[in-house]
Design a protein around this motif. Structure first.
Motif, mmCIF file in Angstrom:
data_model
loop_
_atom_site.group_PDB
_atom_site.id
_atom_site.type_symbol
_atom_site.label_atom_id
_atom_site.label_comp_id
_atom_site.label_asym_id
_atom_site.label_seq_id
_atom_site.Cartn_x
_atom_site.Cartn_y
_atom_site.Cartn_z
ATOM 1 N N GLN A 144 40.262 14.984 -16.906
ATOM 2 C CA GLN A 144 41.689 15.031 -17.217
ATOM 3 C C GLN A 144 42.466 15.779 -16.136
ATOM 4 O O GLN A 144 43.501 15.313 -15.679
ATOM 5 N N ALA A 151 42.370 13.767 -12.834
ATOM 6 C CA ALA A 151 43.308 12.646 -12.811
ATOM 7 C C ALA A 151 44.727 13.152 -12.568
ATOM 8 O O ALA A 151 45.470 12.591 -11.757
ATOM 9 N N SER A 208 45.097 14.277 -9.043
ATOM 10 C CA SER A 208 45.096 13.158 -8.096
ATOM 11 C C SER A 208 46.445 12.444 -8.090
ATOM 12 O O SER A 208 46.818 11.823 -7.110
ATOM 13 N N LEU A 209 47.176 12.539 -9.203
ATOM 14 C CA LEU A 209 48.514 11.936 -9.238
ATOM 15 C C LEU A 209 49.529 12.787 -8.489
ATOM 16 O O LEU A 209 50.640 12.340 -8.228
ATOM 17 N N MET A 265 50.226 16.118 -9.535
ATOM 18 C CA MET A 265 50.874 17.061 -10.438
ATOM 19 C C MET A 265 50.630 18.491 -9.956
ATOM 20 O O MET A 265 49.542 18.795 -9.463
ATOM 21 N N ILE A 282 49.017 18.611 -19.495
ATOM 22 C CA ILE A 282 47.812 17.792 -19.688
ATOM 23 C C ILE A 282 46.709 18.568 -20.419
ATOM 24 O O ILE A 282 46.180 18.100 -21.430
ATOM 25 N N GLN A 298 45.814 19.150 -25.137
ATOM 26 C CA GLN A 298 44.512 18.695 -25.630
ATOM 27 C C GLN A 298 43.673 19.876 -26.121
ATOM 28 O O GLN A 298 42.928 19.760 -27.095
ATOM 29 N N MET A 339 44.339 7.507 -7.152
ATOM 30 C CA MET A 339 42.889 7.470 -7.368
ATOM 31 C C MET A 339 42.575 6.901 -8.744
ATOM 32 O O MET A 339 43.257 7.199 -9.723
ATOM 33 N N VAL A 349 42.382 8.393 -18.621
ATOM 34 C CA VAL A 349 43.751 8.269 -19.112
ATOM 35 C C VAL A 349 44.018 9.475 -20.010
ATOM 36 O O VAL A 349 43.089 10.108 -20.508
ATOM 37 N N PHE A 350 45.297 9.813 -20.194
ATOM 38 C CA PHE A 350 45.648 10.997 -20.979
ATOM 39 C C PHE A 350 45.739 10.619 -22.460
ATOM 40 O O PHE A 350 46.657 9.902 -22.856
ATOM 41 N N ILE A 410 54.884 10.134 -16.867
ATOM 42 C CA ILE A 410 54.936 11.605 -16.863
ATOM 43 C C ILE A 410 55.001 12.200 -15.456
ATOM 44 O O ILE A 410 55.851 13.056 -15.188
ATOM 45 N N THR A 411 54.146 11.721 -14.551
ATOM 46 C CA THR A 411 54.127 12.356 -13.225
ATOM 47 C C THR A 411 55.377 12.020 -12.399
ATOM 48 O O THR A 411 55.962 12.926 -11.811
ATOM 49 N N ARG A 453 49.054 3.565 -13.524
ATOM 50 C CA ARG A 453 49.520 4.952 -13.573
ATOM 51 C C ARG A 453 49.570 5.524 -12.150
ATOM 52 O O ARG A 453 50.522 6.202 -11.769
ATOM 53 N N ALA A 454 48.514 5.218 -11.377
ATOM 54 C CA ALA A 454 48.489 5.688 -9.985
ATOM 55 C C ALA A 454 49.554 4.966 -9.159
ATOM 56 O O ALA A 454 50.233 5.572 -8.331
ATOM 57 N N MET A 459 53.295 6.149 -8.785
ATOM 58 C CA MET A 459 53.655 7.190 -7.822
ATOM 59 C C MET A 459 53.919 6.604 -6.430
ATOM 60 O O MET A 459 54.159 7.331 -5.477
#
Lengths: 226, 245
Positions: A126, A129, A132-133, A135, A144, A148, B85, B92-93, B104-105, B153-154, B157
């Motif tokens: 989590q 990911a 990697s975006l 954030m 995130i 959870q 990536m 996934v969230f 979100i990002t 999702r990637a 961005m």
């Protein structure tokens, strides 16, 4: 079966005292877990710090508190801490303060571990990911990981509250108003030795089993999105 | 000559005392589709994860768009926004809806308005045929759907390169094609892709270049024909003989 009627009679006759004691117990447990959660959050953050000395100090704090009996800690906060220095002595704070402080500190060590393990139980994929975006570390944690982790933490905090309801009975040693103190009053005033014990045991049992039900309900609600 | 998008210089990575990468030098050019093949434990996933610093190299540099991203002084998150990536286990969230997973990002980090982010996300969901699931939670999705969600999702961005870390290894066989189709479409549209995969047929079909890794070094590389059909390297030949029927 005469003793059962006797217990019930005592319970009914002195109901106001028992209710007062029950409220005292709930208040003490609630304050302890609330403040313990704040302090415990801080300790868990320190323990997860990448800066080794900080993390070691937090580990030491948790280790010592969880590794020594609560009653010993309470005595230290009753006898030693208020007399520690002239400045502290001059504050002249009530016993209730020191006993609550001791309970909060004790609880914070357990809660710190609850929070830490709740966070670390979130799959490392989590945060990978999210990172990697692109954030930021703060958003990874706040948006995130924490939402959870909270699902692991909340039921465990509920259980800690249940534990504290029982543990606060030790505070009666220092004449703090809670259920076990009700017993002391009834014994010294009305010479009732064993009857109040059973009434109190029943009250504790009812409280803890109701709250356990609440916690498992909460657990099921939180599990819905998994 | 065009400048490389990613340049890896003398990259090494140790886990404890195990040398996983033993000095990698490699360039990825814009628009290229590169597949990294090799037996498990060869270091191919570690190499991929070093490209966006999910693994911090023990030594060496990763230059992305001219910036050394192993430099501790740079804002790594900003550069990672340009490097998409996709993971083996989707990641996934689960606490966010399908739509929120995508938005979100961009909303948090690129200050895109919620409306614009959602509009773009819906277009991406249409592309993968999941627009009807926009407001569901990921638990309602199949593995293949989750992975396609992870891909878009990637993409939300707007990255300059996409890294795929065994994107189909955790999927049921009948879901593999849907995911590979999406990757192939990206590759055909000119997205730079670096793919670690065990799907040999797919790698051969989609790649401009194949890198074969074993024991922490690049053993051989070339066009798919060179590596699959005319390899001279005994390790490559041995590996291919085991994985191809």
């Amino acid at each position: 079966m005469e003793f059962i009627t006797e217990i019930l009679e005592v319970g009914w006759k002195y109901r106001d005292l028992f209710i007062e004691g029950t409220l005292g117990t709930l208040e003490l447990a609630f304050i302890t877990v609330l403040l313990g959660t704040l302090l415990g959050t801080l300790v868990s953050i320190l323990k997860m710090s990448k800066f080794k000395p900080v993390s070691l100090i937090a580990s030491g704090y948790i280790g010592v508190i969880r590794g020594t009996p609560m009653l010993v800690q309470l005595y230290i906060f009753y006898l030693f801490v208020p007399e520690m220095s002239a400045a502290i002595k001059a504050l002249d704070l009530p016993v209730y303060f020191y006993i609550t402080l001791s309970l909060v500190i004790n609880s914070s060590a357990y809660i710190a571990e609850i929070i830490r393990s709740g966070i670390q139980a979130v799959d490392s994929g989590q945060s990978e990911a999210a990172k990697s975006l692109g954030m930021s570390n703060t958003n990874v944690m706040v948006r995130i990981i924490m939402p959870q982790a909270i699902k692991n933490i909340l039921p465990a905090l509920g259980n800690e509250f249940i534990m504290m309801i029982k543990e606060t009975s030790l505070a009666s040693t220092f004449y703090i108003n809670e259920l076990m103190k009700t017993r002391i009053i009834l014994q010294s005033t009305y010479f009732l030795t064993w009857q109040p014990l059973f009434v109190i045991a029943i009250i504790y049992y009812v409280l803890t089993s109701l709250l356990s039900k609440g916690v498992s309900l909460l657990e099921r609600r939180l599990a819905v999105s998994d | 000559m065009t400048k490389p998008l990613i340049e890896v210089k003398n990259l090494t990575k140790n886990f404890e005392s195990i040398e996983v990468l033993k000095g990698i030098n490699e360039k990825i050019y814009p628009g290229e589709v590169v597949s990294i093949l090799g037996p498990s434990g060869s270091g191919k996933s570690t190499l991929l994860r070093c490209l966006n610093l999910l693994e911090v190299p023990t030594s060496g540099q990763v230059i992305f768009e001219g910036v050394d991203i192993t430099d501790k002084k740079i804002n790594l998150a900003k550069h990672r926004q340009k490097i998409g990536m996709v993971f083996q286990h989707f990641n996934v969230f689960p606490h966010l809806t399908v739509l929120e997973n995508i938005t979100i990002t961009p909303i948090l980090e690129k200050k895109v308005s919620k409306k614009d982010a959602e509009e773009k996300a819906m277009n991406l969901l249409k592309m993968i045929g999941l627009e009807e699931k926009a407001h569901e939670y990921p638990r309602k999705l199949s593995g293949g759907q989750k992975q396609r969600l992870a891909i878009v999702r990637a993409l939300a961005m707007e990255p300059d390169v996409m890294l795929f870390d065994e994107p189909t290894s955790a999927l049921d066989p009948e879901m593999v094609k849907d995911v590979l189709d999406v990757i192939k479409k990206l590759a055909d549209d000119g997205m730079t892709c670096v793919i670690v995969t065990h799907e040999m047929g797919f790698a051969k079909q989609v790649s401009d270049r194949i890198i074969f890794m074993d024991e922490g070094i690049i053993q051989e590389q070339g066009t798919p024909e060179e590596v699959f059909d005319h390899s001279q390297n005994p390790r490559t030949i041995e590996f291919l003989s085991k994985v191809l029927y």
